[in-house]
Design a protein around this motif. Structure first.
Motif: not given
Length: 189
Positions: A62-73, A128-132
C-alpha cells in the motif's frame, strides 16, 4: 481545544513524515530494487517508527502504491496550451522529464514490480493505470471540447508513453525533445 482535538494541517508534521517516507522508499528502490527492503528499513531511513508506517499505510505494498500514485499526481495540472498538439507535447515532455529524473527509473521499476505481486499488486497496477488514464482523459476531453479530433487515452498510452517507459527500462536514454515530439507527431498523423 486540546492536542488530540487539533485538526491535521496538510502542510504540517504529517505531510513532512509522508514526504520523508516516500523519499526513503524511492531511495531504497533505487539502491536495492523492489522487494529487497522492509518497512523497518523504510522507517529507519525516514527517521520514523515502523508503527507509524503501518498505522498510516497498513503494509509495504500500500505504501509503494501510494508513492507511485503521488508521483503521477505531481504532474497535475495537465497542460492547457490551447491545442492538442501543444498539450500532448508538453505532457509527453513532462513524463519524459519525470521518468528520466533522479528517481524516475526507480518509480518505473516500482510500477512494473507492483503489477506482478498478486491481488494487491494487480490493484496497484490498476490504480496507477487508472490515474494515468484519468489525467490523459481530462486533457483529451478538453481538446474535443475545442473541436479537435483527439485520440483515445489508450492510444496515447500505446504510442507515446509506452515507448518512453520501455526506453527508460532498457537504459536507452536520454529521451530527447525531438524523440518525444516525434512520438506525439506520429500519433496525430
Amino acid at each position: 481545544m486540546n492536542e488530540h482535538q487539533r485538526a491535521r494541517r496538510p502542510g504540517g508534521r504529517s505531510a513532512r513524515v509522508a514526504a520523508e517516507v516516500h523519499q526513503a522508499v524511492t531511495d531504497l528502490i533505487s539502491e536495492r530494487g523492489y522487494g529487497n527492503f522492509t518497512v523497518g528499513e523504510v522507517a529507519a531511513r525516514a527517521g520514523v517508527a515502523d508503527s507509524s508506517i503501518y498505522r498510516r499505510w497498513g503494509n509495504l505494498e500500500t505504501l509503494l502504491t501510494d508513492v507511485a500514485l503521488k508521483r503521477l499526481n505531481a504532474q497535475s495540472p495537465m497542460p492547457d496550451t490551447g491545442s492538442l498538439t501543444g498539450d500532448l507535447r508538453t505532457y509527453a515532455a513532462n513524463v519524459a522529464r519525470e521518468i528520466t529524473g533522479p528517481d524516475g527509473l526507480a518509480l518505473v521499476r516500482l510500477a512494473v514490480a507492483l503489477s506482478g505481486n498478486g491481488r494487491q499488486g494487480d490493484q496497484a497496477r490498476d490504480d496507477i493505470r487508472d490515474e494515468r488514464t484519468r489525467q490523459l482523459q481530462s486533457m483529451l476531453d478538453r481538446s474535443r471540447d475545442r473541436g479537435e479530433n483527439a485520440p483515445d487515452a489508450l492510444e496515447v498510452l500505446d504510442h507515446v508513453l509506452a515507448p518512453m517507459y520501455i526506453r527508460v527500462l532498457f537504459g536507452m536514454v536520454p529521451l530527447t525533445p525531438e524523440y518525444v515530439d516525434g512520438l506525439v507527431d506520429r500519433l496525430l498523423t
